[in-house]
Scaffold this motif. Structure first.
Motif, PDB file in Angstrom:
ATOM      1  N   UNK A  76      30.670  54.240  74.440  1.00 28.32           N
ATOM      2  CA  UNK A  76      30.758  52.841  74.425  1.00 28.32           C
ATOM      3  C   UNK A  76      30.441  52.263  72.924  1.00 28.32           C
ATOM      4  N   UNK A  77      30.436  52.957  71.850  1.00 29.02           N
ATOM      5  CA  UNK A  77      30.128  52.391  70.674  1.00 29.02           C
ATOM      6  C   UNK A  77      31.146  51.261  70.040  1.00 29.02           C
ATOM      7  N   UNK A  78      30.520  50.471  69.294  1.00 24.31           N
ATOM      8  CA  UNK A  78      31.441  49.160  68.955  1.00 24.31           C
ATOM      9  C   UNK A  78      32.224  49.558  67.754  1.00 24.31           C
ATOM     10  N   UNK A  79      33.470  48.995  67.616  1.00 26.23           N
ATOM     11  CA  UNK A  79      34.414  49.243  66.586  1.00 26.23           C
ATOM     12  C   UNK A  79      34.520  48.018  65.902  1.00 26.23           C
ATOM     13  N   UNK A  80      33.991  47.182  66.042  1.00 20.90           N
ATOM     14  CA  UNK A  80      34.090  45.860  65.493  1.00 20.90           C
ATOM     15  C   UNK A  80      33.376  46.043  63.905  1.00 20.90           C
ATOM     16  N   UNK A  81      33.725  45.174  62.982  1.00 18.76           N
ATOM     17  CA  UNK A  81      32.946  45.256  61.703  1.00 18.76           C
ATOM     18  C   UNK A  81      31.936  44.343  61.784  1.00 18.76           C
ATOM     19  N   UNK A  82      30.908  44.778  61.013  1.00 15.43           N
ATOM     20  CA  UNK A  82      29.428  44.089  61.195  1.00 15.43           C
ATOM     21  C   UNK A  82      29.713  42.720  60.494  1.00 15.43           C
ATOM     22  N   UNK A  83      28.855  41.596  60.997  1.00 16.81           N
ATOM     23  CA  UNK A  83      28.854  40.356  60.379  1.00 16.81           C
ATOM     24  C   UNK A  83      28.502  40.285  59.001  1.00 16.81           C
ATOM     25  N   UNK A  84      29.495  39.522  58.186  1.00 24.95           N
ATOM     26  CA  UNK A  84      29.206  39.361  56.953  1.00 24.95           C
ATOM     27  C   UNK A  84      28.356  38.183  56.398  1.00 24.95           C
ATOM     28  N   UNK A  85      27.824  38.261  55.335  1.00 26.25           N
ATOM     29  CA  UNK A  85      27.369  37.173  54.674  1.00 26.25           C
ATOM     30  C   UNK A  85      25.716  36.868  55.313  1.00 26.25           C
ATOM     31  N   UNK A  86      25.107  35.894  55.012  1.00 22.19           N
ATOM     32  CA  UNK A  86      23.688  35.555  55.281  1.00 22.19           C
ATOM     33  C   UNK A  86      23.757  34.014  55.997  1.00 22.19           C
ATOM     34  N   UNK A  87      22.886  33.896  56.853  1.00 21.11           N
ATOM     35  CA  UNK A  87      22.536  32.767  57.445  1.00 21.11           C
ATOM     36  C   UNK A  87      22.441  31.482  56.715  1.00 21.11           C
ATOM     37  N   UNK A  88      23.076  30.435  56.612  1.00 15.60           N
ATOM     38  CA  UNK A  88      22.947  29.626  55.661  1.00 15.60           C
ATOM     39  C   UNK A  88      21.508  28.702  55.776  1.00 15.60           C
ATOM     40  N   UNK A  89      21.231  28.296  54.638  1.00 18.54           N
ATOM     41  CA  UNK A  89      20.099  27.400  54.617  1.00 18.54           C
ATOM     42  C   UNK A  89      20.115  26.124  55.430  1.00 18.54           C
ATOM     43  N   UNK A  90      19.210  25.823  56.751  1.00 23.65           N
ATOM     44  CA  UNK A  90      19.135  24.613  57.282  1.00 23.65           C
ATOM     45  C   UNK A  90      19.130  23.291  56.388  1.00 23.65           C
ATOM     46  N   UNK A  91      18.482  23.602  55.214  1.00 26.71           N
ATOM     47  CA  UNK A  91      18.243  22.460  54.173  1.00 26.71           C
ATOM     48  C   UNK A  91      19.553  22.085  53.589  1.00 26.71           C
ATOM     49  N   UNK A  92      20.706  22.901  53.579  1.00 26.63           N
ATOM     50  CA  UNK A  92      21.500  22.668  52.827  1.00 26.63           C
ATOM     51  C   UNK A  92      23.048  23.506  53.594  1.00 26.63           C
ATOM     52  N   UNK A  93      23.204  23.118  54.613  1.00 25.58           N
ATOM     53  CA  UNK A  93      24.174  23.955  55.501  1.00 25.58           C
ATOM     54  C   UNK A  93      25.730  23.663  55.121  1.00 25.58           C
ATOM     55  N   UNK A  94      26.880  24.455  55.497  1.00 31.19           N
ATOM     56  CA  UNK A  94      28.267  24.264  55.072  1.00 31.19           C
ATOM     57  C   UNK A  94      28.665  23.218  55.667  1.00 31.19           C
ATOM     58  N   UNK A  95      29.806  22.524  55.222  1.00 28.45           N
ATOM     59  CA  UNK A  95      30.436  21.540  55.806  1.00 28.45           C
ATOM     60  C   UNK A  95      31.272  22.154  57.071  1.00 28.45           C
ATOM     61  N   UNK A  96      31.714  21.208  57.990  1.00 30.27           N
ATOM     62  CA  UNK A  96      32.462  21.710  59.203  1.00 30.27           C
ATOM     63  C   UNK A  96      31.741  22.586  60.231  1.00 30.27           C
ATOM     64  N   UNK A  97      32.091  23.611  60.711  1.00 35.58           N
ATOM     65  CA  UNK A  97      31.534  24.598  61.423  1.00 35.58           C
ATOM     66  C   UNK A  97      30.428  25.548  60.630  1.00 35.58           C
ATOM     67  N   UNK A  98      29.020  25.535  60.990  1.00 33.59           N
ATOM     68  CA  UNK A  98      28.172  26.175  60.397  1.00 33.59           C
ATOM     69  C   UNK A  98      28.556  27.600  59.990  1.00 33.59           C
TER      70      UNK A  98
END
Length: 402
Positions: free
Chosen positions: A303-325
């Motif tokens: 039952x191993x996962x085949x999906x690729x790991x999540x990329x990037x880092x959690x954005x800062x809550x002091x300066x979140x990205x626009x739109x969907x975080x």
């Protein structure tokens, strides 16, 4: 755990008993308080960023930014997400360990009726807090090392002037037995116990005033895996016997799948998905939920996962990205995701939900939730937790189990 728990050779703990409360004249019975036991609406907690010689406010860390959730009586609702998503701050703000910046926190007290905690004065909070308790993440840091275990557990009863004298000592002994420890442990200090036993002491303290609801802030994350299962089993048994309600905060989705009825997924201070546990694990609707489920360890190599790991880092809550975080980490992102902020909306029944949960809404904050085909997770069965025999043996001199 079973109805009787062996704490050491020749000693068997009696099952806990729910003592009847004495309701004052004119008090509202428990059944009269209609609606969820806890209801949170658009909760916000912002921390000011100060800078310059005059220490002026130059920004805000939006640790919790518009969280809404509800917890029904007898239910376990879990809040999950990566470190820094705001889940622990949400729990601490609900119980007023942190003062909320905005929003509503409604606790339906059986005598007082619906109480708005966000604006409650100290006298009102003194009446509410016995009914709404907290279990902390670090069992050692949450216990006063200068106090014996008996004093730690008795402190809520003494402060609230509930019991004294022999009745107080009897209640402490009862609470120790309830959580699988021995009455004579009351004379020892926290350093003499293992991590799992310290957490049991913290649970006993939370039970002292017979609360209706307990907020569990990562109660097993600091423990070994086998001890985690013991504590989770204890919490479940206590819920069944004492009629408790839990708000369970965790980043371990295998634990959450075992203990929770519903799951609230948070990302950078916001709720991105809410669903019944079974639906969330078998058919996630938000890409972030899919990524979290992909990180659940799989003991079966088939039952191993085949999906690729999540990329990037959690954005800062002091300066979140626009739109969907989440758009800068999402492999399904489109231009709309960076331009427009998705609202947390209800998904019609029949889309991503089972027939058993059709009466409860499923919420998601994704522009394309109806069209994405996301992968769920296969998690260990509940029997994997129950297979762990609870061991509350007397600690050795170095604080570990024998």
């Amino acid at each position: 755990m079973t109805d009787t728990q062996h704490t050491d050779a020749g000693h068997t703990a009696a099952p806990p008993s729910r003592r009847r409360r004495t309701e004052p004249d004119g008090a509202r019975p428990r059944e009269a308080a209609e609606g969820p036991l806890l209801e949170v609406r658009d909760l916000k907690k912002h921390f000011a960023i100060k800078g310059g010689a005059l220490r002026r406010v130059i920004g805000q860390v939006k640790a919790v930014d518009g969280v809404s959730l509800s917890v029904n009586r007898g239910e376990t609702v879990a809040i999950v997400g990566e470190s820094g998503c705001g889940k622990s701050t949400t729990g601490r703000t609900i119980i007023r360990l942190e003062e909320p910046t905005g929003g509503e926190i409604i606790f339906r007290h059986p005598e007082l009726g619906p109480v708005h905690l966000e604006g409650a004065d100290s006298k009102t909070m003194d009446k509410v807090r016995p009914r709404l308790q907290f279990i902390f993440q670090d069992p050692m840091a949450s216990l006063d090392s200068r106090m014996t275990v008996g004093r730690v557990i008795a402190e809520p009863l003494v402060i609230n002037k509930v019991l004294k004298g022999q009745a107080l000592r009897d209640r402490v002994a009862e609470l120790l037995t309830i959580v699988g420890l021995r009455p004579e442990h009351a004379s020892r200090y926290p350093h003499a116990f293992s991590g799992g036993q310290r957490q049991r002491i913290g649970i006993a303290r939370a039970l002292a005033l017979e609360p209706d609801m307990i907020i569990c802030d990562e109660p097993v994350s600091a423990l070994d895996v086998s001890v985690q299962a013991q504590v989770i089993n204890l919490l479940e048994d206590l819920q069944e016997r004492l009629g408790l309600t839990y708000l369970f905060i965790s980043h371990d989705l295998s634990v959450v799948e075992h203990i929770s009825d519903r799951v609230v997924v948070m990302y950078v201070g916001r709720v991105v998905e809410t669903a019944d546990t079974k639906d969330l694990y078998t058919r996630p609707l938000h890409p972030y939920t899919e990524a979290l489920l992909a990180a659940v360890p799989q003991p079966d190599p088939r039952n191993r996962h085949t999906s690729e790991p999540l990329r990037g880092e959690v954005p800062s809550p002091a300066n979140p990205p626009s739109g969907c975080y989440f758009h800068n980490r999402c492999k399904y992102a489109q231009q709309k995701c960076s331009d427009e902020t998705p609202e947390l909306r209800e998904i019609p029944h029949g889309q991503g939900g089972s027939d058993e949960s059709a009466a409860r809404p499923r919420l998601v904050a994704c522009h394309f939730a109806e069209t994405l085909e996301l992968t769920g997770a296969v998690v260990p069965s509940p029997e994997a937790f129950r297979a762990v025999e609870v061991d509350a043996a007397e600690p050795t001199t170095n604080g570990e189990h024998r």
